[in-house]
Design a protein around this motif. Structure first.
Motif, PDB file in Angstrom:
ATOM      1  N   UNK A  78      76.965  -6.405  46.721  1.00  0.00           N
ATOM      2  CA  UNK A  78      77.456  -7.477  45.867  1.00  0.00           C
ATOM      3  C   UNK A  78      76.347  -7.960  44.945  1.00  0.00           C
ATOM      4  N   UNK A  79      76.668  -8.631  43.842  1.00  0.00           N
ATOM      5  CA  UNK A  79      75.635  -9.230  42.984  1.00  0.00           C
ATOM      6  C   UNK A  79      74.738 -10.162  43.783  1.00  0.00           C
ATOM      7  N   UNK A  80      73.520 -10.347  43.331  1.00  0.00           N
ATOM      8  CA  UNK A  80      72.509 -11.094  44.084  1.00  0.00           C
ATOM      9  C   UNK A  80      72.978 -12.489  44.459  1.00  0.00           C
ATOM     10  N   UNK A  81      73.711 -13.169  43.571  1.00  0.00           N
ATOM     11  CA  UNK A  81      74.140 -14.532  43.859  1.00  0.00           C
ATOM     12  C   UNK A  81      75.196 -14.586  44.956  1.00  0.00           C
ATOM     13  N   UNK A  82      75.783 -13.460  45.290  1.00  0.00           N
ATOM     14  CA  UNK A  82      76.712 -13.356  46.412  1.00  0.00           C
ATOM     15  C   UNK A  82      76.023 -12.726  47.634  1.00  0.00           C
ATOM     16  N   UNK A  83      75.176 -11.782  47.393  1.00  0.00           N
ATOM     17  CA  UNK A  83      74.521 -11.034  48.465  1.00  0.00           C
ATOM     18  C   UNK A  83      73.658 -11.941  49.322  1.00  0.00           C
ATOM     19  N   UNK A  84      72.964 -12.897  48.684  1.00  0.00           N
ATOM     20  CA  UNK A  84      72.118 -13.809  49.422  1.00  0.00           C
ATOM     21  C   UNK A  84      70.694 -13.318  49.548  1.00  0.00           C
ATOM     22  N   UNK A  85      69.874 -14.057  50.303  1.00  0.00           N
ATOM     23  CA  UNK A  85      68.427 -13.787  50.332  1.00  0.00           C
ATOM     24  C   UNK A  85      68.000 -12.654  51.257  1.00  0.00           C
ATOM     25  N   UNK A  86      68.900 -12.110  52.052  1.00  0.00           N
ATOM     26  CA  UNK A  86      68.509 -11.101  53.035  1.00  0.00           C
ATOM     27  C   UNK A  86      69.211  -9.777  52.775  1.00  0.00           C
ATOM     28  N   UNK A  87      68.605  -8.730  53.310  1.00  0.00           N
ATOM     29  CA  UNK A  87      69.215  -7.417  53.240  1.00  0.00           C
ATOM     30  C   UNK A  87      70.098  -7.146  54.449  1.00  0.00           C
ATOM     31  N   UNK A  88      70.570  -5.912  54.538  1.00  0.00           N
ATOM     32  CA  UNK A  88      71.408  -5.465  55.654  1.00  0.00           C
ATOM     33  C   UNK A  88      70.702  -4.343  56.390  1.00  0.00           C
ATOM     34  N   UNK A  89      70.990  -4.219  57.684  1.00  0.00           N
ATOM     35  CA  UNK A  89      70.376  -3.168  58.494  1.00  0.00           C
ATOM     36  C   UNK A  89      71.462  -2.359  59.187  1.00  0.00           C
ATOM     37  N   UNK A 350      80.829 -19.444  55.293  1.00  0.00           N
ATOM     38  CA  UNK A 350      80.200 -20.107  54.153  1.00  0.00           C
ATOM     39  C   UNK A 350      80.686 -19.462  52.855  1.00  0.00           C
ATOM     40  N   UNK A 351      80.575 -20.204  51.784  1.00  0.00           N
ATOM     41  CA  UNK A 351      81.068 -19.741  50.492  1.00  0.00           C
ATOM     42  C   UNK A 351      80.456 -18.407  50.089  1.00  0.00           C
ATOM     43  N   UNK A 352      81.228 -17.562  49.397  1.00  0.00           N
ATOM     44  CA  UNK A 352      80.703 -16.249  49.008  1.00  0.00           C
ATOM     45  C   UNK A 352      79.534 -16.326  48.035  1.00  0.00           C
ATOM     46  N   UNK A 353      79.491 -17.357  47.222  1.00  0.00           N
ATOM     47  CA  UNK A 353      78.433 -17.453  46.213  1.00  0.00           C
ATOM     48  C   UNK A 353      77.390 -18.491  46.618  1.00  0.00           C
ATOM     49  N   UNK A 387      85.079  -7.546  48.904  1.00  0.00           N
ATOM     50  CA  UNK A 387      83.744  -7.094  48.497  1.00  0.00           C
ATOM     51  C   UNK A 387      82.741  -8.224  48.338  1.00  0.00           C
ATOM     52  N   UNK A 388      83.233  -9.443  48.105  1.00  0.00           N
ATOM     53  CA  UNK A 388      82.339 -10.584  47.923  1.00  0.00           C
ATOM     54  C   UNK A 388      82.296 -11.496  49.156  1.00  0.00           C
ATOM     55  N   UNK A 389      83.048 -11.149  50.195  1.00  0.00           N
ATOM     56  CA  UNK A 389      83.057 -11.965  51.408  1.00  0.00           C
ATOM     57  C   UNK A 389      83.768 -13.283  51.241  1.00  0.00           C
TER      58      UNK A 389
END
Length: 440
Positions: A78-89, A350-353, A387-389
Protein backbone atom coordinates in the motif's frame (compact mmCIF):
# COMPACT_ATOMS: atom_id res chain seq x y z
CA UNK A 1 -31.19 -11.85 38.42
CA UNK A 2 -29.48 -10.51 41.51
CA UNK A 3 -31.07 -11.85 44.68
CA UNK A 4 -32.70 -9.32 46.97
CA UNK A 5 -34.15 -10.18 50.33
CA UNK A 6 -34.93 -7.49 52.93
CA UNK A 7 -34.38 -8.83 56.39
CA UNK A 8 -32.11 -11.56 55.14
CA UNK A 9 -30.65 -13.54 58.09
CA UNK A 10 -27.26 -13.11 56.45
CA UNK A 11 -27.38 -9.45 57.38
CA UNK A 12 -28.36 -10.14 61.00
CA UNK A 13 -25.38 -12.42 61.50
CA UNK A 14 -22.88 -10.56 59.32
CA UNK A 15 -20.34 -10.34 62.15
CA UNK A 16 -19.87 -14.12 61.88
CA UNK A 17 -17.95 -13.52 58.64
CA UNK A 18 -15.03 -12.50 60.82
CA UNK A 19 -14.41 -16.19 61.46
CA UNK A 20 -12.84 -16.62 58.03
CA UNK A 21 -12.43 -13.20 56.46
CA UNK A 22 -8.88 -13.07 55.10
CA UNK A 23 -8.64 -10.07 52.80
CA UNK A 24 -9.92 -6.65 51.95
CA UNK A 25 -12.83 -5.72 49.73
CA UNK A 26 -12.04 -3.24 47.02
CA UNK A 27 -11.75 -2.53 43.35
CA UNK A 28 -14.02 -3.79 40.63
CA UNK A 29 -15.13 -7.41 40.68
CA UNK A 30 -15.57 -9.66 43.66
CA UNK A 31 -13.17 -10.37 46.45
CA UNK A 32 -13.23 -13.91 47.78
CA UNK A 33 -15.82 -13.19 50.46
CA UNK A 34 -18.06 -11.35 48.01
CA UNK A 35 -17.69 -14.03 45.38
CA UNK A 36 -18.51 -16.84 47.78
CA UNK A 37 -21.33 -15.04 49.57
CA UNK A 38 -23.08 -14.23 46.32
CA UNK A 39 -22.51 -17.74 45.06
CA UNK A 40 -24.07 -19.19 48.18
CA UNK A 41 -27.06 -16.85 48.03
CA UNK A 42 -27.83 -17.08 44.36
CA UNK A 43 -25.96 -19.88 42.73
CA UNK A 44 -26.23 -23.10 44.64
CA UNK A 45 -26.80 -25.85 42.11
CA UNK A 46 -25.05 -28.84 40.68
CA UNK A 47 -23.46 -28.70 37.26
CA UNK A 48 -23.01 -31.38 34.66
CA UNK A 49 -19.67 -31.36 32.88
CA UNK A 50 -20.22 -30.48 29.25
CA UNK A 51 -17.98 -31.73 26.51
CA UNK A 52 -16.10 -29.44 24.18
CA UNK A 53 -12.58 -29.43 22.75
CA UNK A 54 -11.63 -26.55 25.05
CA UNK A 55 -11.63 -27.14 28.80
CA UNK A 56 -10.40 -23.62 29.50
CA UNK A 57 -10.07 -20.26 27.74
CA UNK A 58 -7.46 -17.53 28.09
CA UNK A 59 -8.71 -14.21 26.73
CA UNK A 60 -5.90 -11.72 26.12
CA UNK A 61 -7.53 -8.34 25.56
CA UNK A 62 -5.50 -5.44 24.17
CA UNK A 63 -7.45 -2.36 25.30
CA UNK A 64 -7.59 0.73 23.15
CA UNK A 65 -7.78 -0.83 19.70
CA UNK A 66 -4.73 -2.62 18.31
CA UNK A 67 -3.82 -1.68 14.74
CA UNK A 68 -4.28 -4.68 12.48
CA UNK A 69 -1.92 -3.08 9.92
CA UNK A 70 0.98 -3.17 12.40
CA UNK A 71 0.22 -6.68 13.63
CA UNK A 72 -1.63 -9.52 11.88
CA UNK A 73 -2.66 -7.83 8.62
CA UNK A 74 0.16 -5.67 7.22
CA UNK A 75 -0.20 -3.94 3.87
CA UNK A 76 3.38 -3.85 2.51
CA UNK A 77 2.31 -2.84 -1.01
CA UNK A 78 0.00 0.00 0.00
CA UNK A 79 1.10 3.66 -0.29
CA UNK A 80 3.31 4.81 2.58
CA UNK A 81 0.54 6.79 4.29
CA UNK A 82 -1.47 3.56 4.53
CA UNK A 83 1.38 1.10 4.99
CA UNK A 84 2.59 2.76 8.18
CA UNK A 85 6.01 2.97 9.81
CA UNK A 86 6.87 -0.75 9.84
CA UNK A 87 7.56 -3.43 7.30
CA UNK A 88 6.19 -6.97 7.04
CA UNK A 89 7.94 -10.26 7.73
CA UNK A 90 7.38 -13.77 6.42
CA UNK A 91 5.73 -16.32 8.68
CA UNK A 92 5.82 -20.10 8.94
CA UNK A 93 2.87 -20.10 6.50
CA UNK A 94 3.92 -19.65 2.86
CA UNK A 95 2.60 -16.38 1.45
CA UNK A 96 1.41 -15.04 4.81
CA UNK A 97 3.11 -12.09 6.46
CA UNK A 98 2.77 -10.42 9.86
CA UNK A 99 3.98 -7.01 10.98
CA UNK A 100 7.70 -6.89 11.67
CA UNK A 101 7.14 -6.42 15.42
CA UNK A 102 5.66 -9.94 15.68
CA UNK A 103 8.75 -12.09 15.02
CA UNK A 104 7.95 -14.74 17.63
CA UNK A 105 4.37 -15.29 16.49
CA UNK A 106 5.44 -15.18 12.84
CA UNK A 107 7.70 -18.17 13.46
CA UNK A 108 4.80 -20.16 14.92
CA UNK A 109 2.05 -19.04 12.54
CA UNK A 110 1.57 -22.70 11.66
CA UNK A 111 0.06 -23.14 15.15
CA UNK A 112 -2.36 -20.21 14.89
CA UNK A 113 -5.67 -19.21 13.38
CA UNK A 114 -5.83 -15.53 12.42
CA UNK A 115 -9.14 -13.91 11.51
CA UNK A 116 -8.48 -10.88 9.31
CA UNK A 117 -12.11 -10.03 8.63
CA UNK A 118 -13.66 -9.14 12.01
CA UNK A 119 -16.09 -6.27 11.83
CA UNK A 120 -18.72 -4.39 13.82
CA UNK A 121 -20.26 -0.94 13.78
CA UNK A 122 -19.11 0.58 17.07
CA UNK A 123 -16.31 3.17 16.89
CA UNK A 124 -16.44 4.20 20.58
CA UNK A 125 -14.17 2.36 23.02
CA UNK A 126 -16.94 1.48 25.46
CA UNK A 127 -19.33 0.16 22.84
CA UNK A 128 -16.66 -1.79 20.98
CA UNK A 129 -15.43 -3.31 24.23
CA UNK A 130 -18.99 -4.29 25.15
CA UNK A 131 -19.26 -6.14 21.84
CA UNK A 132 -16.08 -8.12 22.34
CA UNK A 133 -16.78 -9.08 25.96
CA UNK A 134 -20.46 -10.02 25.62
CA UNK A 135 -21.14 -10.88 21.97
CA UNK A 136 -23.89 -8.25 21.94
CA UNK A 137 -24.24 -4.64 20.89
CA UNK A 138 -24.90 -2.40 23.91
CA UNK A 139 -28.52 -1.90 24.91
CA UNK A 140 -29.98 0.75 27.23
CA UNK A 141 -32.59 -1.78 28.31
CA UNK A 142 -30.41 -4.67 29.47
CA UNK A 143 -26.97 -5.37 30.90
CA UNK A 144 -25.56 -8.40 29.11
CA UNK A 145 -23.25 -10.83 30.91
CA UNK A 146 -19.67 -11.26 29.78
CA UNK A 147 -18.51 -14.47 28.13
CA UNK A 148 -16.64 -15.36 31.32
CA UNK A 149 -19.74 -14.93 33.45
CA UNK A 150 -21.85 -17.07 31.12
CA UNK A 151 -19.20 -19.79 31.28
CA UNK A 152 -19.23 -19.51 35.08
CA UNK A 153 -23.03 -19.79 35.08
CA UNK A 154 -23.15 -22.76 32.73
CA UNK A 155 -20.15 -24.80 33.87
CA UNK A 156 -19.52 -23.80 37.48
CA UNK A 157 -16.43 -24.28 39.62
CA UNK A 158 -13.82 -27.02 39.32
CA UNK A 159 -11.15 -28.03 41.85
CA UNK A 160 -12.37 -25.39 44.35
CA UNK A 161 -11.21 -22.58 42.04
CA UNK A 162 -13.27 -19.62 40.87
CA UNK A 163 -14.42 -20.48 37.34
CA UNK A 164 -13.80 -16.95 36.05
CA UNK A 165 -10.72 -14.94 37.01
CA UNK A 166 -9.55 -11.50 35.84
CA UNK A 167 -5.84 -10.68 35.90
CA UNK A 168 -5.08 -8.40 37.64
CA UNK A 169 -8.45 -6.62 37.96
CA UNK A 170 -11.74 -6.52 36.10
CA UNK A 171 -10.72 -4.56 32.99
CA UNK A 172 -14.05 -2.83 32.35
CA UNK A 173 -17.69 -2.83 33.40
CA UNK A 174 -18.62 -5.17 30.55
CA UNK A 175 -16.51 -8.01 31.96
CA UNK A 176 -19.06 -8.50 34.73
CA UNK A 177 -22.16 -10.65 35.15
CA UNK A 178 -24.78 -8.34 33.61
CA UNK A 179 -28.32 -9.60 34.14
CA UNK A 180 -27.03 -12.80 35.76
CA UNK A 181 -26.48 -12.99 39.49
CA UNK A 182 -23.26 -11.37 40.69
CA UNK A 183 -22.37 -14.88 41.87
CA UNK A 184 -21.09 -15.38 38.32
CA UNK A 185 -18.92 -12.29 38.29
CA UNK A 186 -15.14 -12.56 37.99
CA UNK A 187 -12.74 -13.13 40.83
CA UNK A 188 -10.26 -10.24 40.60
CA UNK A 189 -6.73 -10.71 41.93
CA UNK A 190 -6.35 -7.19 43.28
CA UNK A 191 -2.64 -7.00 42.45
CA UNK A 192 -0.48 -7.47 39.39
CA UNK A 193 1.63 -10.65 38.98
CA UNK A 194 4.25 -8.50 37.23
CA UNK A 195 4.97 -6.81 40.56
CA UNK A 196 7.76 -8.20 42.69
CA UNK A 197 5.56 -8.34 45.81
CA UNK A 198 2.64 -9.99 44.03
CA UNK A 199 0.20 -11.60 46.44
CA UNK A 200 -3.43 -12.45 45.76
CA UNK A 201 -5.80 -10.88 48.25
CA UNK A 202 -8.07 -13.17 50.29
CA UNK A 203 -6.08 -16.40 49.80
CA UNK A 204 -3.85 -16.17 52.85
CA UNK A 205 -4.63 -16.10 56.52
CA UNK A 206 -3.83 -12.88 58.39
CA UNK A 207 -0.43 -12.90 60.05
CA UNK A 208 -1.88 -13.42 63.52
CA UNK A 209 -4.02 -16.42 62.52
CA UNK A 210 -2.22 -19.76 62.50
CA UNK A 211 -3.56 -22.90 60.83
CA UNK A 212 -4.40 -24.25 64.27
CA UNK A 213 -6.31 -21.10 65.19
CA UNK A 214 -8.04 -21.17 61.82
CA UNK A 215 -9.23 -24.74 62.43
CA UNK A 216 -10.39 -23.85 65.96
CA UNK A 217 -12.45 -21.02 64.54
CA UNK A 218 -13.92 -23.44 62.06
CA UNK A 219 -14.96 -25.81 64.83
CA UNK A 220 -16.45 -22.92 66.79
CA UNK A 221 -18.29 -21.74 63.70
CA UNK A 222 -19.74 -25.21 63.12
CA UNK A 223 -21.09 -25.16 66.69
CA UNK A 224 -22.64 -21.74 66.17
CA UNK A 225 -24.13 -22.82 62.83
CA UNK A 226 -25.66 -25.90 64.45
CA UNK A 227 -27.25 -23.69 67.10
CA UNK A 228 -28.75 -21.33 64.51
CA UNK A 229 -30.04 -24.21 62.41
CA UNK A 230 -31.69 -25.72 65.47
CA UNK A 231 -33.53 -22.42 66.07
CA UNK A 232 -34.51 -21.46 62.55
CA UNK A 233 -35.45 -23.34 59.42
CA UNK A 234 -34.04 -20.94 56.84
CA UNK A 235 -32.85 -21.42 53.27
CA UNK A 236 -30.61 -18.42 53.80
CA UNK A 237 -28.87 -20.10 56.71
CA UNK A 238 -28.38 -23.26 54.67
CA UNK A 239 -26.91 -21.12 51.90
CA UNK A 240 -24.71 -19.37 54.40
CA UNK A 241 -23.45 -22.73 55.59
CA UNK A 242 -22.64 -23.67 51.99
CA UNK A 243 -20.88 -20.34 51.63
CA UNK A 244 -18.64 -21.09 54.60
CA UNK A 245 -17.91 -24.59 53.34
CA UNK A 246 -16.85 -23.21 49.97
CA UNK A 247 -14.77 -20.51 51.63
CA UNK A 248 -12.93 -23.05 53.75
CA UNK A 249 -12.30 -25.27 50.74
CA UNK A 250 -10.61 -22.48 48.82
CA UNK A 251 -8.69 -20.99 51.74
CA UNK A 252 -7.61 -24.34 53.14
CA UNK A 253 -6.95 -26.06 49.80
CA UNK A 254 -3.23 -26.01 49.12
CA UNK A 255 -3.83 -26.90 45.47
CA UNK A 256 -6.22 -23.99 44.99
CA UNK A 257 -3.87 -21.52 46.65
CA UNK A 258 -0.85 -22.80 44.77
CA UNK A 259 -2.54 -22.06 41.44
CA UNK A 260 -1.92 -18.38 42.19
CA UNK A 261 1.67 -18.87 43.34
CA UNK A 262 4.05 -17.68 40.62
CA UNK A 263 6.99 -18.33 42.91
CA UNK A 264 6.59 -22.01 42.02
CA UNK A 265 7.60 -21.32 38.42
CA UNK A 266 11.18 -21.75 37.29
CA UNK A 267 13.02 -18.49 36.64
CA UNK A 268 13.99 -19.66 33.15
CA UNK A 269 10.33 -20.10 32.28
CA UNK A 270 9.57 -16.63 33.59
CA UNK A 271 12.28 -15.31 31.31
CA UNK A 272 10.73 -17.15 28.35
CA UNK A 273 7.47 -15.35 28.94
CA UNK A 274 9.28 -12.12 29.74
CA UNK A 275 9.43 -10.46 33.13
CA UNK A 276 6.96 -7.90 31.89
CA UNK A 277 3.34 -7.05 32.55
CA UNK A 278 2.24 -9.17 29.61
CA UNK A 279 4.59 -12.05 30.36
CA UNK A 280 3.78 -12.59 34.01
CA UNK A 281 0.04 -12.14 33.54
CA UNK A 282 0.03 -14.81 30.85
CA UNK A 283 2.15 -17.16 32.92
CA UNK A 284 -0.29 -16.86 35.81
CA UNK A 285 -3.16 -17.45 33.38
CA UNK A 286 -1.60 -20.74 32.35
CA UNK A 287 -1.25 -21.80 35.99
CA UNK A 288 -4.91 -21.02 36.66
CA UNK A 289 -6.15 -22.91 33.61
CA UNK A 290 -3.90 -25.84 34.49
CA UNK A 291 -5.37 -25.93 38.01
CA UNK A 292 -8.99 -25.84 36.86
CA UNK A 293 -10.13 -22.27 36.26
CA UNK A 294 -12.35 -22.25 33.20
CA UNK A 295 -11.96 -18.69 31.89
CA UNK A 296 -9.11 -16.24 32.51
CA UNK A 297 -9.32 -12.70 31.17
CA UNK A 298 -6.25 -10.49 31.16
CA UNK A 299 -5.15 -7.23 29.60
CA UNK A 300 -1.77 -6.09 28.36
CA UNK A 301 -0.59 -2.65 27.31
CA UNK A 302 -2.49 0.30 25.89
CA UNK A 303 -3.29 0.53 22.17
CA UNK A 304 -5.15 3.80 21.57
CA UNK A 305 -2.48 5.17 19.28
CA UNK A 306 -3.97 8.33 17.83
CA UNK A 307 -0.51 9.89 17.89
CA UNK A 308 2.90 8.46 16.99
CA UNK A 309 1.83 4.90 16.39
CA UNK A 310 5.44 3.96 15.75
CA UNK A 311 6.42 4.66 19.34
CA UNK A 312 3.21 3.10 20.67
CA UNK A 313 3.73 -0.17 18.84
CA UNK A 314 7.41 -0.33 19.76
CA UNK A 315 6.48 0.10 23.43
CA UNK A 316 3.68 -2.45 23.49
CA UNK A 317 3.87 -5.14 20.84
CA UNK A 318 7.27 -6.82 21.45
CA UNK A 319 6.43 -7.92 25.00
CA UNK A 320 3.00 -9.20 23.92
CA UNK A 321 4.52 -11.04 20.95
CA UNK A 322 7.05 -12.76 23.19
CA UNK A 323 4.55 -13.62 25.92
CA UNK A 324 1.81 -15.00 23.66
CA UNK A 325 4.35 -17.15 21.80
CA UNK A 326 5.74 -18.45 25.11
CA UNK A 327 2.22 -19.19 26.38
CA UNK A 328 1.32 -21.21 23.29
CA UNK A 329 4.60 -23.15 23.38
CA UNK A 330 4.26 -23.77 27.11
CA UNK A 331 0.71 -25.07 26.72
CA UNK A 332 1.83 -27.33 23.88
CA UNK A 333 4.77 -28.72 25.85
CA UNK A 334 2.43 -29.55 28.75
CA UNK A 335 -0.08 -31.25 26.47
CA UNK A 336 -2.64 -28.53 27.21
CA UNK A 337 -2.87 -26.61 23.93
CA UNK A 338 -5.56 -28.74 22.32
CA UNK A 339 -7.75 -28.28 25.41
CA UNK A 340 -7.01 -24.57 26.00
CA UNK A 341 -8.32 -21.88 23.69
CA UNK A 342 -6.10 -18.80 23.58
CA UNK A 343 -7.59 -15.70 21.99
CA UNK A 344 -6.09 -12.26 21.41
CA UNK A 345 -8.64 -9.53 20.73
CA UNK A 346 -9.09 -5.78 20.84
CA UNK A 347 -12.24 -3.64 20.68
CA UNK A 348 -11.61 -2.61 17.07
CA UNK A 349 -8.82 -1.83 14.60
CA UNK A 350 -7.32 1.44 13.42
CA UNK A 351 -7.93 3.66 10.42
CA UNK A 352 -6.29 2.58 7.15
CA UNK A 353 -4.57 5.93 6.68
CA UNK A 354 -2.00 7.43 9.05
CA UNK A 355 -3.30 10.74 10.43
CA UNK A 356 -1.53 14.09 10.69
CA UNK A 357 -0.01 13.26 14.08
CA UNK A 358 1.47 9.98 12.94
CA UNK A 359 -1.24 7.80 14.47
CA UNK A 360 -4.31 5.87 13.47
CA UNK A 361 -7.84 6.49 14.73
CA UNK A 362 -10.70 4.15 15.68
CA UNK A 363 -11.83 1.76 12.96
CA UNK A 364 -14.40 -1.02 13.59
CA UNK A 365 -15.09 -1.84 9.94
CA UNK A 366 -12.32 -4.43 9.80
CA UNK A 367 -9.74 -5.74 12.27
CA UNK A 368 -7.94 -8.91 13.29
CA UNK A 369 -8.29 -11.55 16.01
CA UNK A 370 -5.82 -14.35 16.79
CA UNK A 371 -6.77 -17.79 18.13
CA UNK A 372 -4.75 -20.85 19.08
CA UNK A 373 -5.50 -24.27 20.56
CA UNK A 374 -8.85 -25.35 21.92
CA UNK A 375 -9.92 -27.14 18.74
CA UNK A 376 -9.22 -24.43 16.16
CA UNK A 377 -7.13 -25.05 13.06
CA UNK A 378 -3.37 -24.71 13.12
CA UNK A 379 -1.86 -22.57 10.40
CA UNK A 380 -4.99 -20.94 9.02
CA UNK A 381 -5.92 -17.40 8.00
CA UNK A 382 -9.64 -16.72 7.75
CA UNK A 383 -10.98 -13.90 5.61
CA UNK A 384 -9.23 -10.80 4.35
CA UNK A 385 -9.39 -7.03 4.32
CA UNK A 386 -9.05 -4.95 1.19
CA UNK A 387 -5.76 -3.66 -0.20
CA UNK A 388 -5.72 -0.67 2.15
CA UNK A 389 -6.95 -2.48 5.26
CA UNK A 390 -10.13 -0.44 5.44
CA UNK A 391 -12.97 -2.85 4.67
CA UNK A 392 -13.76 -6.55 4.79
CA UNK A 393 -12.92 -8.12 1.45
CA UNK A 394 -13.78 -11.80 1.98
CA UNK A 395 -15.47 -14.01 4.60
CA UNK A 396 -16.59 -11.36 7.07
CA UNK A 397 -16.97 -12.36 10.73
CA UNK A 398 -19.36 -10.71 13.18
CA UNK A 399 -18.94 -10.44 16.92
CA UNK A 400 -21.88 -12.82 17.35
CA UNK A 401 -20.16 -15.34 15.06
CA UNK A 402 -16.99 -15.22 17.13
CA UNK A 403 -18.85 -15.52 20.44
CA UNK A 404 -20.98 -18.42 19.17
CA UNK A 405 -17.83 -20.25 18.08
CA UNK A 406 -16.05 -19.65 21.38
CA UNK A 407 -19.01 -20.94 23.39
CA UNK A 408 -19.25 -24.00 21.18
CA UNK A 409 -15.61 -24.87 21.76
CA UNK A 410 -16.11 -25.02 25.52
CA UNK A 411 -19.36 -26.97 25.21
CA UNK A 412 -22.03 -24.28 25.56
CA UNK A 413 -24.89 -23.98 23.09
CA UNK A 414 -24.97 -20.29 22.18
CA UNK A 415 -28.67 -20.10 21.34
CA UNK A 416 -29.68 -21.44 24.75
CA UNK A 417 -31.96 -19.02 26.56
CA UNK A 418 -31.08 -17.59 29.96
CA UNK A 419 -33.53 -15.71 32.15
CA UNK A 420 -33.12 -11.94 32.39
CA UNK A 421 -35.01 -9.72 34.87
CA UNK A 422 -38.76 -9.94 34.44
CA UNK A 423 -38.45 -13.60 33.44
CA UNK A 424 -37.40 -12.57 29.96
CA UNK A 425 -35.70 -15.38 28.03
CA UNK A 426 -32.54 -14.08 26.33
CA UNK A 427 -30.32 -16.16 24.07
CA UNK A 428 -26.70 -16.40 25.16
CA UNK A 429 -25.84 -15.12 21.67
CA UNK A 430 -28.39 -13.80 19.22
CA UNK A 431 -27.92 -14.75 15.58
CA UNK A 432 -24.29 -15.86 15.47
CA UNK A 433 -23.05 -18.69 13.29
CA UNK A 434 -20.36 -21.22 14.21
CA UNK A 435 -17.24 -20.51 12.16
CA UNK A 436 -16.84 -24.13 11.11
CA UNK A 437 -14.10 -23.20 8.64
CA UNK A 438 -11.71 -22.27 11.48
CA UNK A 439 -12.30 -25.47 13.47
CA UNK A 440 -9.95 -28.42 13.33
Amino acid sequence: MKPHCPGNPLERYSSRREFFYVGLLGGLGLSLPGFLRQQAMGAQKFYETKEGPAKGIIHIFLPGGMAHQESFDPKPYAPAEYRGPFGAIDTALPGIQFGEKLPHLAKMADKLTVIRSMSHGEAAHERGTHNMFTGYRPSPALEYPSIGSVISHELGSKNNLPPYVCVPNVPNEFANSGYLSSAYGPFALGSDPAQGNFKVRDLNLPGDVSEERFNRRRSLLETVDYHFRSLEDSDALESMDAFYQHAYKLISSEKAREAFNLAKEDDKLKERYGKTQAGQRMLLARRLIEAGTRFVSLTAGGWDHHDNIKSGIEGNLPSVDKAVAALINDLEERGMLDSTLVMVTSEFGRTPKINQTGGRDHWPRVFSVMLAGGGVKKGYVHGSSDALGGEVDTDGVTVADLATTIYGQIGITADKELMAPGNRPIEIVDGGQVLSSILA
